[in-house]
Structures are given as C-alpha cells and as structure tokens.
Scaffold this motif. Structure first.
Motif, short mmCIF file in Angstrom:
data_model
loop_
_atom_site.label_atom_id
_atom_site.label_comp_id
_atom_site.label_asym_id
_atom_site.label_seq_id
_atom_site.Cartn_x
_atom_site.Cartn_y
_atom_site.Cartn_z
N ASN A 67 43.80 31.18 41.75
CA ASN A 67 44.56 32.40 42.02
C ASN A 67 44.78 32.53 43.52
O ASN A 67 43.91 32.98 44.25
N HIS A 74 45.37 40.09 42.67
CA HIS A 74 44.19 39.34 42.23
C HIS A 74 43.61 39.84 40.91
O HIS A 74 43.33 39.05 40.01
N TYR A 75 43.40 41.13 40.80
CA TYR A 75 42.77 41.67 39.60
C TYR A 75 43.58 41.35 38.35
O TYR A 75 43.03 40.83 37.37
N GLN A 76 44.86 41.63 38.39
CA GLN A 76 45.71 41.43 37.23
C GLN A 76 45.74 39.96 36.80
O GLN A 76 45.59 39.65 35.62
N THR A 78 43.56 37.49 37.66
CA THR A 78 42.22 37.03 37.27
C THR A 78 41.85 37.53 35.88
O THR A 78 41.35 36.77 35.05
N LYS A 79 42.12 38.79 35.60
CA LYS A 79 41.81 39.36 34.28
C LYS A 79 42.59 38.62 33.19
O LYS A 79 42.01 38.24 32.16
N ALA A 80 43.87 38.40 33.40
CA ALA A 80 44.68 37.71 32.40
C ALA A 80 44.19 36.28 32.18
O ALA A 80 44.15 35.81 31.04
N LEU A 82 41.10 35.09 32.65
CA LEU A 82 39.83 35.14 31.94
C LEU A 82 40.05 35.47 30.46
O LEU A 82 39.42 34.87 29.59
N GLU A 83 40.94 36.39 30.19
CA GLU A 83 41.25 36.74 28.80
C GLU A 83 41.89 35.57 28.06
O GLU A 83 41.79 35.47 26.83
N VAL A 88 38.30 30.73 36.58
CA VAL A 88 39.16 31.24 37.66
C VAL A 88 38.50 31.01 39.01
O VAL A 88 37.31 31.26 39.17
N SER A 90 39.47 32.34 42.87
CA SER A 90 40.38 33.20 43.64
C SER A 90 40.17 33.00 45.12
O SER A 90 39.04 32.86 45.59
#
Length: 91
Positions: A67, A74-76, A78-80, A82-83, A88, A90
C-alpha cells in the motif's frame, strides 16, 4: 511471493529503484487512481495493470498488497486488502 501494488506515485518510484535487490518478490500487478500513471508504469516495467483496486484485490495470484497510497487512503485500502485475505505492507 507475488505482490500487488496500490499507489504508483512518489513512494512507488523509490521502491522500484531498489526492487532488483529482492529477486524473491514478484510484482503481479499495479493499481493507481490515476489511469495515466497505470499506463506509464505498465509500459515502463511491463507489469500488469488493474483498472480498479477491487480487481487487484480479487486476483488469487496476489499474496500481499503493498500500500503506497497517500496517508488519507491507507485505512480504506489496508482494510479492503485484509478483508480480501491478503497480507499488507503499508508505506
């Protein structure tokens, strides 16, 4: 290990300068919100380009997502990732 890279800007360029030192890592593809940047990167490096982050994340060949997006994304991303079952990294 096959890597999908999200974000092909300044940080991406820094990593590509030393990528040859990591022969065990293979770039499976790249995505950027700027389609022109995807085109430039895929032409220069020969990487596969994805037209959406979701398409990159859905690729079963990608083990880890690097990332390299701006901090506010980053949050969006990284979350996607991982899901989607990806590892990941970053920057």
């Amino acid at each position: 290990m096959k890597i999908g890279i999200v974000g092909c800007g300044f940080v991406f360029d820094k990593y590509m300068a030393t990528w040859g030192n990591h022969s065990d890592l293979v770039v499976a593809g790249v995505y950027d919100i700027d389609e022109g940047r995807i085109d430039a990167v895929t032409r220069h490096y020969g990487f596969k380009g994805y037209l959406s982050c979701a398409a990159l994340l859905a690729d079963p060949d990608i083990d880890i997502v690097a990332n390299f997006t701006s901090i506010n994304a980053h949050y969006q991303i990284t979350k996607a990732a991982l899901e989607a079952g990806k590892h990941v990294y970053s920057e």
